[in-house]
Design an enzyme around this catalytic site. Structure first.
Site, PDB file in Angstrom:
ATOM      1  N   HIS A   1      -4.112 -10.037   3.439  1.00  0.00           N
ATOM      2  CA  HIS A   1      -4.025 -10.300   4.878  1.00  0.00           C
ATOM      3  C   HIS A   1      -4.851 -11.553   5.156  1.00  0.00           C
ATOM      4  O   HIS A   1      -5.883 -11.765   4.520  1.00  0.00           O
ATOM      5  CB  HIS A   1      -4.601  -9.130   5.676  1.00  0.00           C
ATOM      6  CG  HIS A   1      -4.916  -9.487   7.102  1.00  0.00           C
ATOM      7  ND1 HIS A   1      -3.971  -9.499   8.091  1.00  0.00           N
ATOM      8  CD2 HIS A   1      -6.072  -9.874   7.691  1.00  0.00           C
ATOM      9  CE1 HIS A   1      -4.527  -9.859   9.240  1.00  0.00           C
ATOM     10  NE2 HIS A   1      -5.800 -10.095   9.018  1.00  0.00           N
TER      11      HIS A   1
ATOM     12  N   CYS B   1       1.422 -12.014   8.671  1.00  0.00           N
ATOM     13  CA  CYS B   1       0.206 -12.702   9.113  1.00  0.00           C
ATOM     14  C   CYS B   1      -0.010 -14.010   8.362  1.00  0.00           C
ATOM     15  O   CYS B   1      -0.591 -14.955   8.901  1.00  0.00           O
ATOM     16  CB  CYS B   1      -1.003 -11.799   8.950  1.00  0.00           C
ATOM     17  SG  CYS B   1      -1.302 -11.317   7.242  1.00  0.00           S
TER      18      CYS B   1
END
Length: 650
Positions: A49, A117
């Site tokens: 992430h 993301c």
């Protein structure tokens, strides 16, 4: 891929410093490294992430775009913090850009492998500093999907992980308020924009919904009672209500009847809202000597007493605890304080009595191979150009969500350094290439936010014709006007142009382009210039529709004069060209549409009214209607000529 943000281990930073925070998925931590080679044949060390930290705000994509205080999320310590460098962009411009990404990075568009993301971090990093996030992170989804097991399990993994990456707890943490008014959501428009006819054949791709930034007024919020205890506080509130109204409620702690009307007064304050500018004030004259001095100014000797003000002048005064009387008097005052209706509101003007929801844009992509052939290898062989072409092809084939923006910093450097050396007869093709790319608000936002607007300054300089577009070839005029129209797809660009601060020079370039092309010998160029005037006028028009004067955003007087001259000289331009009746009517329609936008609800002191009278524009429109141009049935001749310039003139 997803799901870890930042923590309090992130080093403190200056406001212009940009950092990438990298973390592993909470659930998959360690599992990817242990089982990836067995299952896929490829070693995958982690499922990552990422988030971008700038100006002490953590930005990331999950359930839409999130802004958090770094370290406030539950995701734990980042594995790595990558220093990406510094940016010179102001915080408000960055916020405006992130807001433009909200049309692309929606909750519905999230895909663990193709739109996650990391894609968001890549776009934001490229905009801020022109650097990619690490390739091993950016390319991980593609690496996984190339394996047979990856293709087979893609849907299952995406659905199972989506519950985590988009769940409420996945974005937990303290929110950070946006630092720019532009970061408020753009409302969905209920009105359609006007489309222009394309000048090249090609394909049209799906694009994000684009709206004029004030297509709807800011939502109202309940008002409140202002408790004051001094003359200075009172004077400040009365000054703030100078263009609206105010009520002063004199009360005291020893006045039982006053308490009867407290709930009514609170209700009236809430109902007045904040947009009205009304101020409902309460003064407890027993609270302090300074509060009693307020009562002495108005010679108040009993409570409850109410005094009202309208447009800065005392309106009424009464005493007594009568809730019905209080409601009636205050509601009447609020009604009287509303802006008076403009005389144009009563005319028959269906074209202009509406909010302008969308700007005019030219979104068609011409055949790229033909475009490249026109430009030539001297420019197109550079890697930055090839990356831009690859991006355009991906965007048109798969949509913007699967097309990360290329290195626009490198492309800008190449364009600005080589444009002058490219043969002049190929300049239009380079401008057209940028025009195609600028359909994407991420791209147009970059050009709008660039230091000194160097790319746009290079392209919108008359393309080698002494900064004078009126003498430029038609193809230069056409693609330059269309590029300028496409820039309005960016709220970053709109904020700079309409609010006229850091973008004042940019606005001047756009207005100069429109003014000069309005006087082009080519009728179609005049039509496209009128479309640009429409975009320039949209913000001011919407402000007038919302009864919020903002004439500073209006186009300049030179542009207005050029528009009138373009209309009055249309007959000679058409006669000198081979335009057919349909083309002539389209050009006239575009010019009148732009003029109506400038005229509708304009105040009597607007210079445009003087210009219309001096040039006898109403008479000129009558002549055009009775001429042999084939435009008798053009409806805007009646709306602009008879209604606005006739019944609506001052």
């Amino acid at each position: 891929m997803d799901n870890i943000g930042t923590s309090n281990s992130i080093p403190s930073q200056n406001k212009n410093h940009v950092r990438l925070c990298v973390g592993k998925n909470v659930v998959e931590m360690g599992l990817a490294r242990q089982y990836s080679r067995t299952l896929t044949g490829v070693q995958i060390d982690a499922i990552y992430h990422t988030a971008i930290v700038f100006n002490n705000v953590e930005y990331f994509f999950g359930q839409g775009i999130h802004r958090k205080i770094p370290g406030s999320t539950h995701h734990g310590r980042p594995m790595q913090v990558v220093d990406l460098g510094k940016t010179d962009l102001p915080v408000d411009v960055v916020e405006e850009y992130i807001h433009s990404l909200a049309e692309i990075y929606t909750p519905e568009s999230y895909d663990l492998f193709l739109h996650n993301c990391n894609n968001f971090s890549q776009d934001l990093a490229m905009f801020l500093v022109g650097k990619s996030i690490p390739d091993d992170i950016r390319n991980l989804p593609e690496t996984f999907l190339k394996t047979p097991i990856g293709q087979m399990l893609r849907g299952q993994i995406d659905q199972s992980m989506r519950k985590m990456t988009q769940a409420p707890d996945a974005v937990a943490g303290q929110n950070v308020a946006s630092s720019s008014s532009a970061a408020k959501p753009i409302p969905k428009s209920t009105t359609n924009g006007v489309s222009t006819a394309p000048i090249t054949n090609g394909i049209t791709h799906k694009q994000p919904s684009t709206a004029i930034i004030n297509a709807q007024p800011l939502s109202d919020t309940p008002g409140q009672v202002h408790y004051i205890s001094s003359l200075s506080e009172l004077d400040r509130l009365l000054e703030a209500a100078h263009n609206s109204c105010a009520v002063i409620f004199f009360t005291s702690a020893t006045c039982p009847p006053c308490k009867i009307v407290y709930p009514t007064y609170d209700e009236l304050a809430a109902g007045a809202g904040t947009k009205s500018g009304a101020k409902l004030i309460k003064v407890d004259i027993s609270a302090s000597p300074s509060a009693n001095a307020v009562a002495q100014r108005y010679q108040v000797r009993a409570t409850p007493t109410f005094i009202t003000f309208l447009k800065g002048q005392k309106q009424d005064e009464w005493a007594g605890a009568n809730p019905s009387q209080l409601k009636g008097n205050v509601r009447l005052l609020l009604q009287m304080a509303q802006p008076s209706q403009h005389r144009h509101a009563t005319l028959k003007l269906p074209t202009f009595q509406r909010i302008i929801g969308k700007p005019i844009m030219c979104t068609r992509t011409p055949p790229l191979e033909k475009l490249l052939a026109k430009i030539g290898p001297q420019f197109t062989q550079d890697q930055s150009v090839q990356d831009l072409l690859s991006y355009i092809k991906t965007r048109d084939d798969k949509g913007m969500t699967e097309a990360p923006i290329p290195n626009l910093h490198a492309f800008s450097d190449h364009l600005t350094s080589s444009f002058a050396s490219i043969p002049a007869n190929t300049h239009f093709a380079v401008i057209d290439l940028v025009r195609v790319a600028a359909v994407d608000p991420r791209v147009s936002s970059f050009f709008a936010a660039e230091h000194d607007h160097k790319t746009l300054s290079t392209l919108l300089s008359g393309a080698g014709h002494s900064d004078n577009f009126s003498s430029a070839p038609y193809n230069i005029q056409a693609v330059s006007l269309q590029l300028a129209c496409n820039l309005f797809g960016s709220n970053v660009f709109q904020e700079q142009v309409f609010h006229g601060q850091s973008g004042s020079d940019l606005k001047e370039k756009i207005e100069t382009l429109a003014s000069q092309c309005l006087l082009s010998p080519h009728a179609n160029a005049r039509s496209m210039a009128a479309a640009l005037v429409y975009n320039l006028s949209a913000y001011t028009h919407n402000q007038r529709m919302h009864n919020i004067p903002d004439e500073d955003a209006s186009p300049n007087d030179d542009l207005s004069a050029a528009l009138l001259e373009s209309i009055t000289s249309l007959s000679s331009v058409v006669s000198a060209s081979t335009s057919n009746a349909a083309s002539t009517k389209e050009t006239l329609h575009a010019l009148l549409l732009a003029l109506g936008m400038l005229l509708y609800a304009a105040p009597p002191e607007d210079m445009l009214w003087d210009l219309c009278r001096a040039m006898d524009l109403r008479g000129a429109l009558k002549e055009i209607k009775s001429s042999d141009l084939g435009v008798k049935d053009e409806p805007l001749l009646k709306e602009v000529g008879d209604e606005l310039l006739g019944k609506g003139a001052f």
